[in-house]
Design a protein around this motif. Structure first.
Motif, PDB file in Angstrom:
ATOM      1  N   TYR A   2       0.813  -1.207   0.000  1.00 47.94           N
ATOM      2  CA  TYR A   2       0.000   0.000   0.000  1.00 47.94           C
ATOM      3  C   TYR A   2       0.852   1.266   0.000  1.00 47.94           C
ATOM      4  CZ  TYR A   2      -4.060  -2.915   0.918  1.00 47.94           C
ATOM      5  OH  TYR A   2      -5.051  -3.837   0.822  1.00 47.94           O
ATOM      6  N   GLY A   3       2.072   1.204   0.589  1.00 49.84           N
ATOM      7  CA  GLY A   3       2.936   2.374   0.610  1.00 49.84           C
ATOM      8  C   GLY A   3       2.392   3.523   1.419  1.00 49.84           C
ATOM      9  N   THR A   5       2.336   6.131   4.216  1.00 49.76           N
ATOM     10  CA  THR A   5       3.240   6.813   5.129  1.00 49.76           C
ATOM     11  C   THR A   5       2.453   7.783   5.995  1.00 49.76           C
ATOM     12  OG1 THR A   5       3.641   8.640   3.597  1.00 49.76           O
ATOM     13  CG2 THR A   5       5.069   6.687   3.404  1.00 49.76           C
ATOM     14  N   GLU A  49      -4.478   0.477   5.178  1.00 53.40           N
ATOM     15  CA  GLU A  49      -3.724  -0.760   4.977  1.00 53.40           C
ATOM     16  C   GLU A  49      -4.628  -1.986   4.920  1.00 53.40           C
ATOM     17  OE1 GLU A  49       0.318   0.848   7.246  1.00 53.40           O
ATOM     18  OE2 GLU A  49      -1.156  -0.374   8.308  1.00 53.40           O
ATOM     19  N   THR A 181      -2.399   1.622  -6.416  1.00 52.00           N
ATOM     20  CA  THR A 181      -2.357   1.368  -4.976  1.00 52.00           C
ATOM     21  C   THR A 181      -3.125   2.441  -4.235  1.00 52.00           C
ATOM     22  OG1 THR A 181      -0.369   2.691  -4.559  1.00 52.00           O
ATOM     23  CG2 THR A 181      -0.044   0.383  -5.247  1.00 52.00           C
ATOM     24  N   ALA A 183      -1.889   4.292  -1.899  1.00 50.72           N
ATOM     25  CA  ALA A 183      -1.030   5.469  -1.842  1.00 50.72           C
ATOM     26  C   ALA A 183      -1.119   6.289  -3.117  1.00 50.72           C
ATOM     27  CB  ALA A 183       0.415   5.047  -1.580  1.00 50.72           C
TER      28      ALA A 183
END
Length: 314
Positions: A2-3, A5, A49, A181, A183
């Motif tokens: 998913y990346g 942050t 996520e 994704t 992200a």
């Protein structure tokens, strides 16, 4: 995969979360269980996520919202949303289209928190025109109640097991995901969001209707006269007597009782213009200059009204 942050989660909050004091958790059957706990960055990261799925409430307990959502559930819902997007673009309103389990959602973001009554008066006719539901569904909610719940975008739907991206028309006219994704979709949304303001004539229409109702009902403590007094005040000038504001009207919240460790991140903002009001993002509460003064001094509405009549509220 998913990346996700911290920066992406904070960006996501700024776009899709208005009420931070409570939320809902989606169950396996697609229903929701409300939670009165604060909605944290950690919870939202888990949502993005795919660990669990959250819903958010569009309208806060003061009747304000930061966005509206068109909900299209019919088989041709996405096509209807694209047609709606064209119509709205013609009047200067940007619609962000998200796929969903049944069809899709369309998000409209506002320049600042506005009254749900304005939004429903303004966008409600478009929803009816295209056979959709519009969130917010209420002008206001009860002080301890909930209302206008929508699934937060990009989370896994617990009933279908899939996540649904934002979509857009490609150069060859095909409807495609904006990213592969979660992200990617978050970053796309941050770049493409266009915040709009409620037209002045809509505000005037709603306020006029409200004043007629007040006159008919002879509301106690002269709320109509309170509104007149509020309109005669410069809300920025009044509030700046109690806290320092920057050029955007942002400052530390001076209202007592809800910032237990002090408002260190300056969560308070004052708006002038056609709808002068203040908003505390941590508290999730808003009001006019009369509300600010009575809350600051710990007065009931009646007590504040009596002081106002005596020229002792300032």
């Amino acid at each position: 995969m998913y990346g996700v942050t911290r920066e992406i989660v904070e960006m996501y909050v700024s776009l899709f979360v208005h009420c931070k004091q409570y939320y809902a958790v989606q169950q396996r059957d697609g229903s929701y269980r409300p939670s009165r706990q604060p909605l944290t960055l950690a919870l939202l990261a888990s949502h993005l996520e795919g660990r669990f799925t959250l819903g958010t409430y569009v309208v806060d307990r003061e009747g304000y919202c930061s966005f509206a959502v068109f909900d299209a559930d019919s088989e041709d819902g996405l096509e209807r949303l694209l047609l709606l997007a064209e119509v709205l673009a013609g009047v200067g309103i940007s619609l962000m289209v998200e796929a969903s389990r049944r069809a899709g959602h369309g998000w409209v973001h506002f320049e600042r928190p506005v009254r749900a009554a304005y939004v429903r008066t303004w966008l409600g006719p478009y929803a009816r025109m295209f056979g959709m539901e519009l969130y917010p569904k209420q002008d206001a909610i009860q002080p301890d109640g909930f209302g206008s719940l929508v699934r937060l975008p990009l989370g896994v739907h617990r009933q279908s097991g899939g996540w649904y991206p934002f979509v857009a028309l490609s150069a060859d006219g095909l409807l495609v995901p904006v990213g592969e994704t979660v992200a990617d979709c978050c970053l796309w949304a941050d770049v493409h969001v266009e915040r709009v303001a409620v037209p002045v004539d809509v505000v005037e229409q709603v306020e006029h209707a409200a004043s007629v109702v007040v006159d008919r009902e002879c509301e106690p403590w002269g709320r109509g006269r309170i509104r007149e007094w509020c309109r005669s005040q410069d809300i920025v000038e009044v509030v700046e007597r109690y806290t320092r504001l920057d050029r955007h009207g942002v400052g530390c919240c001076p209202l007592p009782g809800h910032h237990y460790r002090g408002d260190v991140r300056a969560s308070f903002q004052v708006f002038g213009g056609d709808d002068p009001h203040w908003y505390c993002y941590t508290w999730g509460r808003a009001g006019d200059v009369f509300d600010f003064l009575r809350l600051y001094y710990g007065l009931s509405v009646q007590e504040a009204w009596e002081r106002l009549q005596q020229g002792m509220l300032s």
